[in-house]
Write a protein that holds these residues in place. Sequence first.
Motif, PDB file in Angstrom:
ATOM      1  N   SER A   3      -7.924   6.682  -1.296  1.00  0.00           N
ATOM      2  CA  SER A   3      -7.492   6.453   0.086  1.00  0.00           C
ATOM      3  C   SER A   3      -7.038   7.755   0.728  1.00  0.00           C
ATOM      4  CB  SER A   3      -6.367   5.409   0.143  1.00  0.00           C
ATOM      5  OG  SER A   3      -5.251   5.834  -0.602  1.00  0.00           O
ATOM      6  N   THR A  26      -4.824   4.163   7.126  1.00  0.00           N
ATOM      7  CA  THR A  26      -5.250   4.489   5.764  1.00  0.00           C
ATOM      8  C   THR A  26      -6.639   3.937   5.455  1.00  0.00           C
ATOM      9  OG1 THR A  26      -2.919   4.236   5.127  1.00  0.00           O
ATOM     10  CG2 THR A  26      -4.522   4.465   3.346  1.00  0.00           C
ATOM     11  N   THR A  55       0.851  -1.195   0.000  1.00  0.00           N
ATOM     12  CA  THR A  55       0.000   0.000   0.000  1.00  0.00           C
ATOM     13  C   THR A  55       0.890   1.249   0.000  1.00  0.00           C
ATOM     14  OG1 THR A  55      -0.091   0.073   2.420  1.00  0.00           O
ATOM     15  CG2 THR A  55      -1.817  -1.190   1.303  1.00  0.00           C
ATOM     16  N   MET A  89      -9.496   3.203   3.025  1.00  0.00           N
ATOM     17  CA  MET A  89      -9.437   3.028   1.568  1.00  0.00           C
ATOM     18  C   MET A  89     -10.799   2.581   1.049  1.00  0.00           C
ATOM     19  SD  MET A  89      -6.072   0.653   1.231  1.00  0.00           S
ATOM     20  CE  MET A  89      -4.782   0.721   2.432  1.00  0.00           C
ATOM     21  N   TRP A  90     -11.106   3.009  -0.144  1.00  0.00           N
ATOM     22  CA  TRP A  90     -12.322   2.562  -0.827  1.00  0.00           C
ATOM     23  C   TRP A  90     -11.900   2.016  -2.191  1.00  0.00           C
ATOM     24  CZ3 TRP A  90     -15.087   5.773  -4.774  1.00  0.00           C
ATOM     25  CH2 TRP A  90     -16.207   5.087  -5.285  1.00  0.00           C
ATOM     26  N   SER A  91     -12.288   0.769  -2.401  1.00  0.00           N
ATOM     27  CA  SER A  91     -11.945   0.107  -3.654  1.00  0.00           C
ATOM     28  C   SER A  91     -13.220  -0.119  -4.461  1.00  0.00           C
ATOM     29  CB  SER A  91     -11.278  -1.238  -3.320  1.00  0.00           C
ATOM     30  OG  SER A  91     -11.411  -2.144  -4.376  1.00  0.00           O
ATOM     31  N   LEU A 133      -9.396   3.288  -6.802  1.00  0.00           N
ATOM     32  CA  LEU A 133      -9.127   3.339  -5.361  1.00  0.00           C
ATOM     33  C   LEU A 133      -9.008   4.797  -4.933  1.00  0.00           C
ATOM     34  CD1 LEU A 133      -7.742   1.631  -2.728  1.00  0.00           C
ATOM     35  CD2 LEU A 133      -5.909   3.170  -3.413  1.00  0.00           C
ATOM     36  N   GLU A 152      -3.751  -1.539  -5.029  1.00  0.00           N
ATOM     37  CA  GLU A 152      -4.478  -1.680  -3.768  1.00  0.00           C
ATOM     38  C   GLU A 152      -5.936  -2.099  -3.951  1.00  0.00           C
ATOM     39  OE1 GLU A 152      -2.574   1.965  -3.535  1.00  0.00           O
ATOM     40  OE2 GLU A 152      -2.468   1.920  -1.356  1.00  0.00           O
ATOM     41  N   GLN A 153      -6.604  -1.578  -5.009  1.00  0.00           N
ATOM     42  CA  GLN A 153      -8.012  -1.941  -5.173  1.00  0.00           C
ATOM     43  C   GLN A 153      -8.175  -3.443  -5.388  1.00  0.00           C
ATOM     44  OE1 GLN A 153      -6.259   0.111  -7.129  1.00  0.00           O
ATOM     45  NE2 GLN A 153      -7.048   0.294  -9.213  1.00  0.00           N
TER      46      GLN A 153
END
Lengths: 287, 187
Positions: A155, A171, A45, A173-175, A153, A257-258
Amino acid sequence: MPRLLPALVLAVLLVAPASAQVERRRAVTGGPVEELFWAPTVISTASVTNLPRGNANFTILHSFGPVSGGIGQLWGLDGAANIRFGLDYGISDRVSVGIGRSRLDKVLDFRTKVNVLRQTTDGRVPLELAVKGDLGITTEENGFAFGDRISGLVSVLVARRVSDRVSLQVTPMWSHFNAVVPYFVGGERIVPEADHVAIGVAGRYVLSDRLAILAEFVPVVGSRTEGTKDNLALGLDIETGGHVFQLFVATSHWLTEQHAIARNTEDFFAGDFRLGFNVNRVFGVGK
Amino acid sequence: MKARKTTERLLVLATLAAFVAPASYAQVFATESGRAEFTSSVPLHSFTGTSDRLVGRIDLATDSVDFYLDLETLDTGIGKRDKDMRKTLDTARFPFAEFLGRLETPVNPAAAGAQRVRVRGTFTIHGVSRALVVDGTLTREGTGLRLEAAWELRLDEYDIEPPRLLIVKVDPVQKIAIRALLNPSPR
């Protein structure tokens, strides 16, 4: 003659500054705290560390196959699970943009990171806060329309260098995936979630000028695709002057990351982890 | 009694004049925006760090020379390299490089053309002070003086461990150069 004394003292006072040292003053005070992390990534990340203006960072992220493959697979080294080549550039000391391409799904991704707050040495700003966005495009031929190949993503990275040795980061985060396709596992139909929310926590402990240990845990919160597991990674930062090498063991083989949040189905504590390394090479552009 | 008072007053004035007169010639020149530069070499590569925050003063009346640089203002063009440099120099503990010395050659601020000058003094960096002799030039420019000087600095003499790039060590000899336009300054 005693009446002359004040005049002589005055004369000496007038002359004294001429031979005095120039007053030493710091040119910069209360500047940003440096090196919350040595590299712009913790392990898989992003870290709050951003590139200075005019600097570029060429990265190679590589994860092998699972260690659980045993000696037959040389503990995963026989299988290159994923590799991402990337290049990021610092537009200013607070804004960077980047592009990368991963082997899995042939994902081409564009990303940006903006440091909204910088932690300062005088404590005036106690935290470093950055926002990151990543837009992924699956370029592998899969019959999907362009819009259905998109993932993203967003974040928010909040970090603090607690001491010379310790840095911590949280962190949210939205994926998101524009399209999700049901699939079957053991006869069971799985309908993936298009959106996942995770709260990553990461830390670094500096062992020496050249070595630091890293840890990163990214638990998904709220609803998740059935079978999705939380990512855990442990790593070693090696600072060599021109490069930062990162050796790690990690659950996920995804390097964006997503994907790592939404598509990891492996469990670190069940032995489903893999070896990997990141190489960061920073260079100046135009000087 | 009156004659004695007059004598005393004259003595005071003479004393003041003797001390203050040199200052009135404005032979002090100063800068806060001089350029300092170092060049480092590793095999097949060299890089330069620069700063435009060199602060200093030359007093021709007392022949004193005093310069300092906040080392955190040095910029090599790569942020990471700058951070490494600051670590190497331990700028948190030793933020300044400084030179304090005296002119060994006379300088005429009114003369045209470059005048070769030699200064002898003490250079301090990384908390270590050593005697240093520097040759340079002073050139009249407008009402000011243009200073140019260069010398070599051996890192080991100042307890500075040459940084490494992978397995390659930076050359322990650094080339230093300073350039500055010093303007007339009050004492």
